[in-house]
Write a protein that holds these residues in place. Structure first.
Motif: not given
Length: 162
Positions: A92-99, A122-129
Motif C-alpha cells: 500500500e502507498y499513499q498519494l499526497r498533495q500539499r498546496f 490511500d492506494v493498494s498496489f499489485s505487482e504485474g499491474l
C-alpha cells in the motif's frame, strides 16, 4: 396515502428547519485577482477557470491591476509507502498533495496568512499491474487537484480585504 404525504411533508419541513442548504457557487470578496504562479501549469489553468466561473472575480495578467494577489508557496506531490508484504514489496502507498499559499494586496499587505491544504489518497498496489496503477495514480492526482481547488475557493471566499 394521506399518511405518507403527511410524513413526507413533516420530513421536508424538518430538513428545512435544520438549516440545511446546498453549497452554492463561491463568491469572492474582491473583483480582480493575480495568480503569482507558473501560468503554464494545468493547476493554474484550472484555478483560472474556477475563479472566472464565480462570476464576480476576474484573473488579471498584471499584479498592479489586482485587488488581491495569490502567492503560491508550494504545490508538492509525493508518494509515500504505507505497508510492505512479507517479501518486502510495496503493498500500500499513499498519494499526497500539499498546496501552500498566502494572499496579499497590491501593496504587499497580508489579506490571508500563510496556509496549507493537504489532501491524500490511500492506494493498494499489485505487482504485474504497474501500467494500470500509473493510470489510477494520475486519475487520483487529478481528483486531488480538484479537491484542492474547491478548498482553495472556499478559503478565498472568506478573505476580508482591508
Amino acid at each position: 396515502m394521506l399518511r405518507r404525504a403527511f410524513i413526507a411533508a413533516t420530513l421536508l419541513s424538518l430538513l428545512a428547519a435544520c438549516g440545511f442548504q446546498l453549497r452554492g457557487a463561491q463568491t469572492l470578496p474582491f473583483g480582480n485577482i493575480y495568480l503569482a504562479m507558473n501560468q503554464y501549469e494545468d493547476f493554474t489553468a484550472a484555478l483560472k477557470r474556477a475563479i472566472e466561473s464565480t462570476g464576480n472575480a476576474h484573473v488579471v495578467s498584471k499584479a498592479e491591476e489586482a485587488d488581491a494577489i495569490l502567492q503560491l508557496v508550494a504545490n508538492d506531490k509525493e508518494k509515500h509507502i504505507l505497508s510492505l508484504n512479507s517479501s518486502g514489496s510495496v503493498r500500500e502507498y499513499q498519494l499526497r498533495q500539499r498546496f501552500a499559499y498566502r494572499v496579499v494586496d497590491r501593496k504587499g499587505l497580508e489579506l490571508a496568512p500563510y496556509s496549507e491544504i493537504y489532501v491524500y489518497r490511500d492506494v493498494s498496489f499489485s505487482e504485474g499491474l504497474e501500467l494500470a496503477k500509473a493510470q489510477e495514480d494520475s486519475l487520483l492526482y487529478a481528483d486531488m487537484q480538484n479537491d484542492v481547488l474547491q478548498q482553495l475557493l472556499r478559503r478565498l471566499s472568506r478573505v476580508h480585504p482591508k
